[in-house]
Design an enzyme around this catalytic site. Sequence first.
Site, PDB file in Angstrom:
ATOM      1  CG  ASP A  60     -31.252   4.176  42.679  1.00  0.00           C
ATOM      2  OD1 ASP A  60     -31.528   5.396  42.644  1.00  0.00           O
ATOM      3  OD2 ASP A  60     -30.092   3.743  42.595  1.00  0.00           O
ATOM      4  CG  ASN A  75      -3.620 -40.048  26.700  1.00  0.00           C
ATOM      5  OD1 ASN A  75      -3.061 -39.139  27.279  1.00  0.00           O
ATOM      6  ND2 ASN A  75      -4.605 -40.729  27.238  1.00  0.00           N
ATOM      7  CG  MET A  77     -23.673   5.810  46.960  1.00  0.00           C
ATOM      8  SD  MET A  77     -23.519   5.564  48.758  1.00  0.00           S
ATOM      9  CE  MET A  77     -24.444   6.973  49.350  1.00  0.00           C
ATOM     10  CG  ASP A 101      -2.940 -37.546  33.474  1.00  0.00           C
ATOM     11  OD1 ASP A 101      -3.800 -38.214  32.866  1.00  0.00           O
ATOM     12  OD2 ASP A 101      -2.056 -38.044  34.197  1.00  0.00           O
ATOM     13  CD  GLU A 144     -11.775 -40.959  25.998  1.00  0.00           C
ATOM     14  OE1 GLU A 144     -11.886 -41.478  24.874  1.00  0.00           O
ATOM     15  OE2 GLU A 144     -11.247 -41.538  26.971  1.00  0.00           O
ATOM     16  CG  ASP A 176     -15.840 -39.169  24.443  1.00  0.00           C
ATOM     17  OD1 ASP A 176     -15.747 -40.042  25.308  1.00  0.00           O
ATOM     18  OD2 ASP A 176     -15.076 -39.092  23.457  1.00  0.00           O
ATOM     19  CB  ILE A 177     -11.878 -35.332  25.214  1.00  0.00           C
ATOM     20  CG1 ILE A 177     -12.190 -34.619  26.530  1.00  0.00           C
ATOM     21  CG2 ILE A 177     -10.764 -34.597  24.456  1.00  0.00           C
ATOM     22  CD1 ILE A 177     -11.023 -34.559  27.485  1.00  0.00           C
TER      23      ILE A 177
END
Length: 453
Positions: A10, A333, A55, A342, A368, A325-326
Amino acid sequence: MSARILVVDDLAPNLHLFQAKLAAEYYDVLTARSGEEALKIAASERLDLILMDAMMPGMNGFEACAVLKGDPETWHIPVVMVTALEQTKDRIRGLEAGADDFITKPIDDFNMLTRVKSLLRLKMVTDQLLSHTGHTVGNSRPILQEINRKRGRVLMVHDQPRHIEKLVTALSEYHDVEVETDPVKAVRRAKGNFDAVVVSFVSNGFDGLRICASLRFNQESRETPILAIDDPENQARLMRAYDIGINDTVMRPVETQEFMARINSQLRRKFYADSLRENFNENLDMVVSDPLTGLGNRRFFERSTDPLIDALNSRGIPFSVIVFDIDHFKRVNDILGHDMGDHILREVSARLVTNMRAVDIVSRYGGEEFMVAMPNTTEAEAVAAADRIRALIAGTPIYVDGEALTITTSAGVSQVFKDEDMREALKRADAGLYRAKHAGRNCVFGSEQPKAA
């Protein structure tokens, strides 16, 4: 372009303060000055979270919360009660009204944003569960209430058990609780069938951060929710803990009702996610989930965008697609191995899905590559959202075997046009991704508008 939050207070200065703080985190903020106005907005707008002052004159926050939780169309919206009252009776009154959590004035930014993010993740999983099971908000309440009644298994890691006796007693009424004082045993035991782990950061005999890092490293406990207990002045340590991957925190001195609200939110999210997986396993011929990340797969994405195409063609409601895309993922990897690859895929997935809106469709499209469809969104708006997520991923390291690893993504964006083949829009998004890669990666490109016939 993020979640939509309603702030109810309020007092105009309080509304403006909340609005500024939440807008700075890219949330879409609506405001209301009374409980009655909040109910009208909740009935007409899609909301992901409500911050409700307790309140207020007229209908107070407790009363408004009770009405929201009793309405078949709004009961599922998380409500955080904002109050200057710290008495236990007021916390209990909030819980009885259906509040999901509490924030005490004066507002601490870190604590507020932690509460918001935690409950938005719960709302996201709830929406996913309803979507995948085909139930509406109105008819799904008995199903979710049945899941909520499930007893969970909670492991509490603390080297001074007598300090948490009150918490263990309260939690044991609803869940099965085990306490472990040895950090090595705790990490080993957490590989079992626990639904949540509570780790003390104020123990003298072990480093709570190291335990959390080990829990996130181990395959068996990687998805288990972690709640940390710490002192409020240790914000640097807590920020590091969130980087590692904890889910929530509770500050000392720990108030029992607050602790119960926090742990129950984490257990609900775990149970809903488990229910989703069980649903997939029971309907193997209809599986639309990527088993590694838990996101929807290509089939899910194609199915989920069909209603968006219909709305675009019949009512002109726009939507856009993003291809993430990574960067250099093959190199990651090759160097770190497929297990670590992963782990990175799961972490990027989590950051994507927790920082998009609940209505956005996030899928792993293969390898990916991730695909996002953003309803009611123009290309310019989607580019801004994609660039925000790109910056977040690049700016927050992923911890691999205790080492901080910086991962970046590139993205292409395209708005889908009326009567257009979806494949053409995806080709334009791919073209934007191609341009981003050749511009040095870690950037976002929109597409060229399709030429007029």
